[in-house]
Design a protein around this motif. Structure first.
Motif: not given
Length: 381
Positions: A3, A6, A10-11, A13-18
């Motif tokens: 982690p 990363r 990548m972070w 993308v993850h925040l956008s998905v959340l």
């Protein structure tokens, strides 16, 4: 990947998905909270205030002067403006121009010489030195603060409505065959378009793709006229389950054939060739090899088709009618809303009652959904 190593992308993308998940979940959560709220609070405040004390402005009418009683030489009319509802009075008034002119516990001088006192618990007294006259009671405007209140009364009202059980069965009677029939037909057609060479196959595939963009509303009336004409020729009643099954089958076949054909075309050719060498016919290959391997695509289409047919109202009204014996669940719930559709408490509870069965279907088959949607994107070896 560690982690700590990363990349910022990548972070992001993850925040956008959340964020997307939260945005899609928020309306559903709001609808659920609204369905559990008291209908009076729901009418005056949003679901995001469900845990806060709500304030509402209202008006009550005191009993008529006929109900006055004499007490200690005074004539008194008493009552409670809350009428059994939970809450606490913060202000009141006797004129619409100044509905909150007095605080709870204060005394207001009315125009006829009477004195009005409203307590915080909603109880009030109108006191006069002389006997009060008139045929109507005094209007009392008040501001009440009510604590948050949650209840299942909204669900009880919907579930106890007349005809709900029969409409639930009608919806199942429509949705289940309307899901199974197009899957069976489309599976045979998709296998033929994917693995059986014949003249005009490319044209048929192009026609199927073209039918994907035909609006349901544009083809509904011509299809109904065709169905009524054929039904009259064979003496079949116009409003039957067979009609709506055929209609949903026709509207669902293009997507079903397209989805299944793409998936079947991506299956390894060596499996079919080995089966043919062993003497298997096309029907044997289809039943024993293609169908088991195509279950993800079949399940993904079943989810979509069941959702469409279960939530459908337009096709059900046109092909099945609005009679009490044929009305589907969506039609029954629309009738409960009344002519103006303003009963929010019924609307929110109805929404969750209608999605119970689709949610069961979705979670039972959801692990196949992504695999089915990605059908044909990667060819087999």
């Amino acid at each position: 990947m560690n982690p700590a190593t990363r990349s910022p992308l990548m972070w992001a993308v993850h925040l956008s998905v959340l964020l997307i998940v939260a945005l899609w979940t928020m309306p559903t959560a709001g609808l659920l909270i609204s369905s559990l709220r008291d209908k009076d609070q729901l009418a005056v405040s949003g679901w995001w205030t469900a845990l806060a004390t709500s304030s509402r402005n209202d008006v009550a009418r005191a009993p008529s002067p006929e109900s006055q009683v004499e007490r200690d030489g005074k004539f008194v009319i008493s009552g409670n403006v809350l009428d059994g509802q939970a809450g606490q009075i913060s202000a009141f008034g006797f004129s619409s121009r100044e509905p909150a002119a007095f605080k709870a516990g204060e005394t207001a001088d009315l125009n006829g010489g009477e004195k009005l006192t409203v307590q915080a618990d909603g109880s009030f007294e109108i006191v006069s030195d002389t006997r009060m006259e008139g045929s109507r009671g005094q209007r009392i405007f008040f501001t009440a603060a009510a604590p948050p209140r949650f209840t299942l009364d909204n669900y009880k009202e919907v579930l106890s409505a007349e005809g709900i059980g029969a409409s639930f069965i009608n919806s199942l009677t429509v949705a289940v065959p309307s899901t199974v029939i197009p899957i069976l037909i489309a599976a045979f057609a998709a296998y033929a378009l994917a693995w059986m060479p014949f003249p005009g196959r490319a044209i048929l595939i192009a026609v199927v793709v073209g039918l994907l963009v035909v609006p349901l509303q544009m083809s509904l009336i011509p299809l109904l006229k065709l169905y009524n004409g054929v039904g009259a020729f064979f003496g079949v009643p116009a409003k039957t389950y067979m009609g709506i099954w055929l209609a949903h089958t026709g509207f669902g076949l293009p997507l079903a054939i397209y989805l299944l054909r793409n998936y079947m075309a991506g299956l390894p050719r060596e499996i079919m060739e080995s089966a043919r060498v062993d003497g298997a016919s096309d029907f044997d290959i289809f039943v024993k090899i293609i169908l088991p391997l195509s279950f993800p695509a079949l399940a993904s289409f079943a989810i979509f088709q069941f959702l469409w047919t279960w939530n459908d109202l337009l096709v059900a009204i046109v092909f099945l009618g609005t009679g009490q014996d044929q009305l589907v669940l969506t039609g029954r719930l629309v009738n409960l809303l009344g002519s103006r559709g303003g009963n929010w408490e019924i609307l929110t509870a109805s929404a969750f009652i209608t999605i119970v069965v689709p949610l069961i279907v979705f979670f039972a088959l959801q692990r196949y959904l992504v695999r089915g949607l990605l059908a044909g994107s990667v060819k087999g070896g």
